[in-house]
Write a protein that holds these residues in place. Structure first.
Motif, mmCIF file in Angstrom:
data_model
loop_
_atom_site.group_PDB
_atom_site.id
_atom_site.type_symbol
_atom_site.label_atom_id
_atom_site.label_comp_id
_atom_site.label_asym_id
_atom_site.label_seq_id
_atom_site.Cartn_x
_atom_site.Cartn_y
_atom_site.Cartn_z
ATOM 1 N N VAL A 140 -9.668 -13.001 -9.936
ATOM 2 C CA VAL A 140 -8.241 -13.303 -9.959
ATOM 3 C C VAL A 140 -8.028 -14.650 -9.279
ATOM 4 C CG1 VAL A 140 -5.944 -12.560 -9.222
ATOM 5 C CG2 VAL A 140 -7.647 -10.853 -9.914
ATOM 6 N N TRP A 191 -5.055 -17.968 -8.738
ATOM 7 C CA TRP A 191 -3.645 -18.342 -8.785
ATOM 8 C C TRP A 191 -3.529 -19.776 -9.272
ATOM 9 C CZ3 TRP A 191 0.766 -15.579 -6.946
ATOM 10 C CH2 TRP A 191 0.481 -14.293 -6.497
ATOM 11 N N THR A 219 -0.560 -7.886 -7.446
ATOM 12 C CA THR A 219 -1.746 -8.563 -7.988
ATOM 13 C C THR A 219 -3.061 -7.985 -7.478
ATOM 14 O OG1 THR A 219 -1.834 -10.246 -6.238
ATOM 15 C CG2 THR A 219 -0.437 -10.713 -8.150
ATOM 16 N N ARG A 220 -3.015 -7.124 -6.495
ATOM 17 C CA ARG A 220 -4.244 -6.637 -5.858
ATOM 18 C C ARG A 220 -5.175 -5.865 -6.792
ATOM 19 N NH1 ARG A 220 -3.092 -8.536 -1.105
ATOM 20 N NH2 ARG A 220 -1.521 -7.796 0.294
ATOM 21 N N LEU A 253 -5.440 -6.243 -10.055
ATOM 22 C CA LEU A 253 -5.733 -6.941 -11.303
ATOM 23 C C LEU A 253 -7.222 -7.174 -11.517
ATOM 24 C CD1 LEU A 253 -2.843 -9.556 -11.517
ATOM 25 C CD2 LEU A 253 -3.074 -7.364 -12.703
ATOM 26 N N PRO A 309 -6.730 -5.247 -15.138
ATOM 27 C CA PRO A 309 -5.825 -6.308 -15.600
ATOM 28 C C PRO A 309 -4.961 -5.910 -16.797
ATOM 29 C CG PRO A 309 -8.050 -6.778 -16.297
ATOM 30 C CD PRO A 309 -8.129 -5.582 -15.379
ATOM 31 N N GLU A 367 2.299 -8.912 -17.521
ATOM 32 C CA GLU A 367 3.109 -9.064 -16.319
ATOM 33 C C GLU A 367 3.160 -7.771 -15.526
ATOM 34 O OE1 GLU A 367 7.094 -10.152 -17.451
ATOM 35 O OE2 GLU A 367 7.290 -8.430 -18.779
ATOM 36 N N GLN A 368 3.328 -7.953 -14.239
ATOM 37 C CA GLN A 368 3.603 -6.873 -13.295
ATOM 38 C C GLN A 368 4.954 -7.198 -12.675
ATOM 39 O OE1 GLN A 368 1.675 -4.232 -12.354
ATOM 40 N NE2 GLN A 368 -0.301 -4.735 -13.250
ATOM 41 N N VAL A 412 5.573 -11.132 -12.266
ATOM 42 C CA VAL A 412 4.304 -11.796 -11.974
ATOM 43 C C VAL A 412 3.562 -11.876 -13.306
ATOM 44 C CG1 VAL A 412 2.168 -11.712 -10.645
ATOM 45 C CG2 VAL A 412 4.293 -10.794 -9.652
ATOM 46 N N TYR A 415 0.657 -13.222 -15.876
ATOM 47 C CA TYR A 415 -0.744 -13.633 -15.802
ATOM 48 C C TYR A 415 -1.404 -13.595 -17.171
ATOM 49 C CZ TYR A 415 -1.621 -8.546 -15.692
ATOM 50 O OH TYR A 415 -1.652 -7.210 -15.974
ATOM 51 N N ILE A 453 -3.082 -15.912 -12.455
ATOM 52 C CA ILE A 453 -1.664 -15.705 -12.187
ATOM 53 C C ILE A 453 -0.990 -17.015 -12.576
ATOM 54 C CG2 ILE A 453 0.090 -15.070 -10.496
ATOM 55 C CD1 ILE A 453 -2.155 -12.948 -10.813
#
Length: 102
Positions: A5, A7, A41-42, A44, A48, A64-65, A72, A74, A83
């Motif tokens: 992951v 960013w 995001t933890r 993912l 995912p 998205e989350q 969020v 991604y 992300i």
């Protein structure tokens, strides 16, 4: 298989701007919102595809989350989850320039 992951610079800027905006009224609420975004995001790296497909794109790899009223967003490419952006749910995605989604 564990995904990596990462960013994007845009997503990091988004989170910083969100924190600064909310902190003008409440630093504790700003911290809570940022923690909720990070929590989204933890997982993912392991799951995912658990996020919903972003309706504006309709692609399996752009998902998205949600964290409170923030999206969020991604992209999944190979073994990497990027992300791409963190935006307020009321903002139109079409107006944003998100390089890693092109």
């Amino acid at each position: 298989m564990a995904y990596q992951v990462v960013w994007s610079p845009k997503a990091l800027e988004d989170v910083e701007a969100i924190a600064a905006y909310i902190a003008r009224d409440s630093t504790s609420y700003a911290a809570a919102v940022i923690n909720k975004i990070l929590d989204a995001t933890r997982n993912l790296s392991k799951f995912p595809f658990a996020g919903r497909i972003v309706p504006e794109f309709g692609e399996q790899t752009i998902r998205e989350q949600f964290a409170y009223s923030y999206r969020v967003i991604y992209r999944i490419q190979g073994e990497t989850v990027t992300i791409a952006a963190v935006i307020h749910g009321k903002r139109l995605l079409e107006e944003l320039d998100i390089d890693c989604l092109d």
